[in-house]
Design a protein around this motif. Structure first.
Motif, mmCIF file in Angstrom:
data_model
loop_
_atom_site.group_PDB
_atom_site.id
_atom_site.type_symbol
_atom_site.label_atom_id
_atom_site.label_comp_id
_atom_site.label_asym_id
_atom_site.label_seq_id
_atom_site.Cartn_x
_atom_site.Cartn_y
_atom_site.Cartn_z
ATOM 1 N N VAL A 183 0.862 -1.172 0.000
ATOM 2 C CA VAL A 183 0.000 0.000 0.000
ATOM 3 C C VAL A 183 0.903 1.228 0.000
ATOM 4 C CG1 VAL A 183 -1.834 1.261 1.184
ATOM 5 C CG2 VAL A 183 -1.764 -1.235 1.316
ATOM 6 N N TYR A 184 0.791 2.007 -1.048
ATOM 7 C CA TYR A 184 1.564 3.240 -1.164
ATOM 8 C C TYR A 184 0.727 4.374 -0.588
ATOM 9 C CZ TYR A 184 4.558 0.552 -4.211
ATOM 10 O OH TYR A 184 5.404 -0.410 -4.712
ATOM 11 N N THR A 185 1.335 5.136 0.321
ATOM 12 C CA THR A 185 0.609 6.162 1.069
ATOM 13 C C THR A 185 1.440 7.438 1.156
ATOM 14 O OG1 THR A 185 1.568 5.521 3.192
ATOM 15 C CG2 THR A 185 -0.456 4.378 2.529
ATOM 16 N N ASP B 45 -2.360 -8.940 5.347
ATOM 17 C CA ASP B 45 -1.045 -8.422 5.702
ATOM 18 C C ASP B 45 -0.532 -7.617 4.523
ATOM 19 O OD1 ASP B 45 -0.919 -9.672 8.217
ATOM 20 O OD2 ASP B 45 -0.202 -11.523 7.301
ATOM 21 N N PHE B 46 0.070 -6.479 4.794
ATOM 22 C CA PHE B 46 0.570 -5.635 3.720
ATOM 23 C C PHE B 46 1.806 -4.877 4.171
ATOM 24 C CE2 PHE B 46 -2.572 -3.198 6.070
ATOM 25 C CZ PHE B 46 -1.944 -1.974 6.274
ATOM 26 N N THR B 47 2.543 -4.414 3.187
ATOM 27 C CA THR B 47 3.686 -3.541 3.426
ATOM 28 C C THR B 47 3.266 -2.134 3.041
ATOM 29 O OG1 THR B 47 5.212 -5.318 2.876
ATOM 30 C CG2 THR B 47 6.081 -3.068 2.771
ATOM 31 N N GLU B 48 3.563 -1.174 3.902
ATOM 32 C CA GLU B 48 3.233 0.213 3.610
ATOM 33 C C GLU B 48 4.484 0.938 3.126
ATOM 34 O OE1 GLU B 48 1.430 4.231 5.719
ATOM 35 O OE2 GLU B 48 1.670 2.420 6.914
ATOM 36 N N VAL B 49 4.339 1.709 2.058
ATOM 37 C CA VAL B 49 5.437 2.515 1.535
ATOM 38 C C VAL B 49 4.965 3.963 1.484
ATOM 39 C CG1 VAL B 49 6.953 2.961 -0.431
ATOM 40 C CG2 VAL B 49 6.318 0.607 0.143
ATOM 41 N N ASP C 273 10.205 7.830 -0.131
ATOM 42 C CA ASP C 273 10.794 6.932 -1.118
ATOM 43 C C ASP C 273 10.517 7.460 -2.526
ATOM 44 O OD1 ASP C 273 11.546 4.860 -2.801
ATOM 45 O OD2 ASP C 273 10.703 3.290 -1.519
ATOM 46 N N PRO C 274 11.412 8.303 -3.045
ATOM 47 C CA PRO C 274 11.192 8.887 -4.369
ATOM 48 C C PRO C 274 11.077 7.849 -5.484
ATOM 49 C CG PRO C 274 13.088 9.902 -3.287
ATOM 50 C CD PRO C 274 12.634 8.770 -2.424
ATOM 51 N N GLN C 275 11.746 6.736 -5.350
ATOM 52 C CA GLN C 275 11.632 5.681 -6.359
ATOM 53 C C GLN C 275 10.224 5.093 -6.385
ATOM 54 O OE1 GLN C 275 14.926 3.143 -5.241
ATOM 55 N NE2 GLN C 275 16.137 3.940 -6.945
ATOM 56 N N ALA C 276 9.605 4.979 -5.223
ATOM 57 C CA ALA C 276 8.228 4.475 -5.161
ATOM 58 C C ALA C 276 7.288 5.436 -5.878
ATOM 59 C CB ALA C 276 7.802 4.282 -3.718
ATOM 60 N N PHE C 277 7.496 6.719 -5.670
ATOM 61 C CA PHE C 277 6.667 7.718 -6.341
ATOM 62 C C PHE C 277 6.829 7.604 -7.854
ATOM 63 C CE2 PHE C 277 6.198 12.002 -8.157
ATOM 64 C CZ PHE C 277 4.862 12.198 -7.881
ATOM 65 N N GLU C 278 8.045 7.463 -8.324
ATOM 66 C CA GLU C 278 8.305 7.321 -9.760
ATOM 67 C C GLU C 278 7.652 6.047 -10.309
ATOM 68 O OE1 GLU C 278 9.827 9.638 -11.753
ATOM 69 O OE2 GLU C 278 9.689 10.850 -9.929
ATOM 70 N N LYS D 263 3.902 6.660 -10.642
ATOM 71 C CA LYS D 263 3.591 7.619 -11.693
ATOM 72 C C LYS D 263 3.854 7.059 -13.092
ATOM 73 C CE LYS D 263 5.923 11.630 -12.270
ATOM 74 N NZ LYS D 263 6.414 12.967 -11.926
ATOM 75 N N PHE D 264 5.022 6.469 -13.293
ATOM 76 C CA PHE D 264 5.412 6.075 -14.638
ATOM 77 C C PHE D 264 5.037 4.645 -15.017
ATOM 78 C CE2 PHE D 264 8.317 9.626 -13.762
ATOM 79 C CZ PHE D 264 7.902 10.466 -14.777
ATOM 80 N N HIS D 265 4.987 3.743 -14.053
ATOM 81 C CA HIS D 265 4.682 2.346 -14.381
ATOM 82 C C HIS D 265 3.208 2.003 -14.202
ATOM 83 C CE1 HIS D 265 8.812 1.179 -15.103
ATOM 84 N NE2 HIS D 265 9.126 1.928 -14.065
#
Length: 84
Positions: free
Chosen positions: A5-7, A27-31, A36-41, A44-46
């Motif tokens: 889960v990206y937050t 169960d989940f991993t939160e980012v 985490d700029p790579q997560a944002f990219e 956005k892009f993928h």
């Protein structure tokens, strides 16, 4: 099953989504995308995501954005029916 889960901080839909997943026993991993700029990219892009939360279910190659309890319920019901 790997669920991410990206937050971002102070995001009410993010908090709602996390509570809904916990309620369904997922169960989940939160980012945090602000840390985490790579997560944002990646989002956005993928995935083409423009908002958080973003829920990614790796096993199913599935993802969705926003606080969507109906999607969480539908997905977890499908997973439960497969194990019955």
């Amino acid at each position: 099953m790997e669920v991410t889960v990206y937050t971002r901080p102070s995001c009410q839909p993010c908090a709602y989504t996390k509570r809904a997943l916990i309620k369904q026993g997922v169960d989940f991993t939160e980012v945090d995308i602000t840390e985490d700029p790579q997560a944002f990219e990646y989002l956005k892009f993928h995935l083409g995501a423009q908002e958080v939360p973003v829920v990614v279910v790796m096993e199913r190659a599935d993802h969705w954005t926003g606080a969507r309890e109906e999607k969480i319920r539908e997905w977890t019901d499908q997973m439960k029916s497969k194990t019955d």
